[in-house]
Scaffold this motif. Structure first.
Motif: not given
Length: 178
Positions: A45-67
């Motif tokens: 999961r990609i999250g917004h640091r200050s709010s704690g809200l979710a932005i997006a989900d990725a199947m693989r860690r490398e996809d999350g990093v690229n996102g």
């Protein structure tokens, strides 16, 4: 990069993630804990640091990093969530993320607990090898089957290749030797 504690804001209340990584200012990446959305195969999961809200989900860690790398150029994510919501559209965010296979949080669901997606054991290797041998799968057929099943579909490229080689070596040693 050192892990940081992160508090994810969820419908059921705050959830503390002890080992998130802030990969760009204001953006964190973390693996969903097993008890958090266990039917979601996209465990990163990609999250917004200050709010704690979710932005997006990725199947693989490398996809999350690229996102995160793509999102970092889209906005100043250190701003508060309300400000970002006025500056960005959901369409803009997901058009940016689409090429790296990141999607809306919780968009994918399976019928069972798949929280182990992207993590495998020696027992998983042995079971997959037995199934591949029973089906007389060659290496290409095995890759195709693994790419769409848990826990294999959640692996990054290198661990996927290693698991494939281990399964193929057990299931079809003649193909590996050729």
């Amino acid at each position: 990069m050192n892990p940081i504690p992160y508090t994810a804001t969820t419908r059921s209340g705050p959830h503390v993630i002890p080992d998130a990584q802030e990969l760009a200012p204001g953006l964190v990446l973390f693996r969903l804990p097993d008890e958090m959305r266990p039917t979601n195969p996209r465990r990163w999961r990609i999250g917004h640091r200050s709010s704690g809200l979710a932005i997006a989900d990725a199947m693989r860690r490398e996809d999350g990093v690229n996102g995160i790398n793509l999102l970092a150029g889209l906005a100043d994510w250190t701003k508060d969530a309300d400000t970002l919501k006025t500056e960005l559209t959901t369409d803009a965010v997901f058009m940016t993320l689409c090429p790296v296979d990141c999607c809306e949080p919780g968009a994918d669901r399976m019928n069972s607990n798949v929280s182990h997606n992207g993590r495998y054991t020696d027992n998983d290797i042995e079971q997959a090898a037995r199934a591949a041998a029973d089906e007389q799968m060659d290496g290409l057929e095995l890759i195709a089957a693994m790419a769409h099943t848990v826990p294999w579909m959640g692996l990054d490229t290198e661990p996927f290749n290693e698991a494939h080689a281990r399964i193929l070596a057990i299931a079809n040693p003649d193909e590996v030797a050729a």
